[in-house]
Scaffold this motif. Structure first.
Motif, mmCIF file in Angstrom:
data_model
loop_
_atom_site.group_PDB
_atom_site.id
_atom_site.type_symbol
_atom_site.label_atom_id
_atom_site.label_comp_id
_atom_site.label_asym_id
_atom_site.label_seq_id
_atom_site.Cartn_x
_atom_site.Cartn_y
_atom_site.Cartn_z
ATOM 1 N N GLY A 1 0.792 -1.226 0.000
ATOM 2 C CA GLY A 1 0.000 0.000 0.000
ATOM 3 C C GLY A 1 0.818 1.266 0.000
ATOM 4 N N LEU A 2 1.840 1.310 0.841
ATOM 5 C CA LEU A 2 2.599 2.543 1.017
ATOM 6 C C LEU A 2 3.929 2.548 0.279
ATOM 7 C CD1 LEU A 2 1.931 3.110 4.829
ATOM 8 C CD2 LEU A 2 0.612 3.928 2.855
ATOM 9 N N LYS A 3 4.251 1.415 -0.353
ATOM 10 C CA LYS A 3 5.506 1.278 -1.109
ATOM 11 C C LYS A 3 6.724 1.600 -0.236
ATOM 12 C CE LYS A 3 3.297 1.950 -5.504
ATOM 13 N NZ LYS A 3 3.319 2.503 -6.825
ATOM 14 N N ARG B 1 0.569 10.751 1.778
ATOM 15 C CA ARG B 1 0.180 9.629 0.908
ATOM 16 C C ARG B 1 -1.071 9.998 0.130
ATOM 17 N NH1 ARG B 1 3.744 7.999 4.861
ATOM 18 N NH2 ARG B 1 5.062 6.346 4.040
ATOM 19 N N ASP C 1 -5.047 7.004 -3.545
ATOM 20 C CA ASP C 1 -4.798 5.705 -4.188
ATOM 21 C C ASP C 1 -3.915 4.813 -3.318
ATOM 22 O OD1 ASP C 1 -6.381 6.148 -6.398
ATOM 23 O OD2 ASP C 1 -4.722 6.867 -7.644
ATOM 24 N N ALA C 2 -2.892 5.387 -2.684
ATOM 25 C CA ALA C 2 -2.028 4.608 -1.791
ATOM 26 C C ALA C 2 -2.831 4.092 -0.608
ATOM 27 C CB ALA C 2 -0.855 5.455 -1.315
ATOM 28 N N LYS C 3 -3.706 4.913 -0.071
ATOM 29 C CA LYS C 3 -4.535 4.492 1.065
ATOM 30 C C LYS C 3 -5.495 3.384 0.645
ATOM 31 C CE LYS C 3 -4.013 9.003 3.165
ATOM 32 N NZ LYS C 3 -4.640 10.287 3.504
ATOM 33 N N ARG D 1 -4.962 1.222 -1.763
ATOM 34 C CA ARG D 1 -4.126 0.016 -1.897
ATOM 35 C C ARG D 1 -3.866 -0.606 -0.532
ATOM 36 N NH1 ARG D 1 -0.801 3.164 -5.277
ATOM 37 N NH2 ARG D 1 0.657 3.428 -3.553
ATOM 38 N N VAL E 1 3.342 8.734 -2.466
ATOM 39 C CA VAL E 1 3.095 7.676 -3.437
ATOM 40 C C VAL E 1 1.618 7.548 -3.739
ATOM 41 C CG1 VAL E 1 5.148 6.380 -2.828
ATOM 42 C CG2 VAL E 1 3.015 5.881 -1.658
#
Length: 140
Positions: free
Chosen positions: A43-45, A84, A87-89, A91, A140
């Motif tokens: 999710g957070l890469k 963040r 989209d990252a959240k 994911r 991200v």
């Protein structure tokens, strides 16, 4: 030459706390922690070695859960730097539900709370994190 202090391998963020009722995890504590770690990476890469996760299990009478939730009701609170994307959240939420489904935790039994902190409000090695080269992107 960049003289910004570098993020050290002993510094960790985000800080994640998993809270649930005792009983359903049994001997799989480390497995659950690793599942949450995988979701954070997706999710957070985050870098693979970025780890700071705590698991707290409560007696049944020490945690009241919403009506209709099962014995595996879990609250995951993640304190992280702000920045963040939505989209990252998304994911992250999907990855947490996917990873915990392997332990028969239904998505309805997972509550995720993100506590976003500006980097200047997070201290590492006596410095604000805003003055440290983290070695990875936050936005991200």
């Amino acid at each position: 030459m960049d003289d910004t202090p570098k993020f050290g391998e002993n510094d960790r963020m985000p800080a994640t706390r998993i809270e649930t009722r005792r009983g359903w995890i049994g001997t799989r504590r480390l497995d659950v922690i690793e599942a949450v770690q995988r979701a954070l990476l997706i999710g957070l890469k985050l870098p693979e070695d970025d780890r700071c996760i705590r698991l707290l299990e409560y007696e049944h009478d020490a945690m009241i859960v919403p009506k209709g939730r099962g014995p595996s009701y879990t609250v995951i609170e993640i304190t992280l730097f702000s920045g963040r994307s939505l989209d990252a959240k998304r994911r992250l939420y999907a990855a947490l539900a996917g990873e915990l489904s392997a332990f028969d935790v239904p998505a309805r039994d997972i509550k995720t709370i993100l506590v976003e902190v500006p980097p200047e409000n997070w201290g590492l090695r006596g410095l604000p994190a805003s003055e440290i080269n983290l070695g990875y992107k936050i936005d991200v």
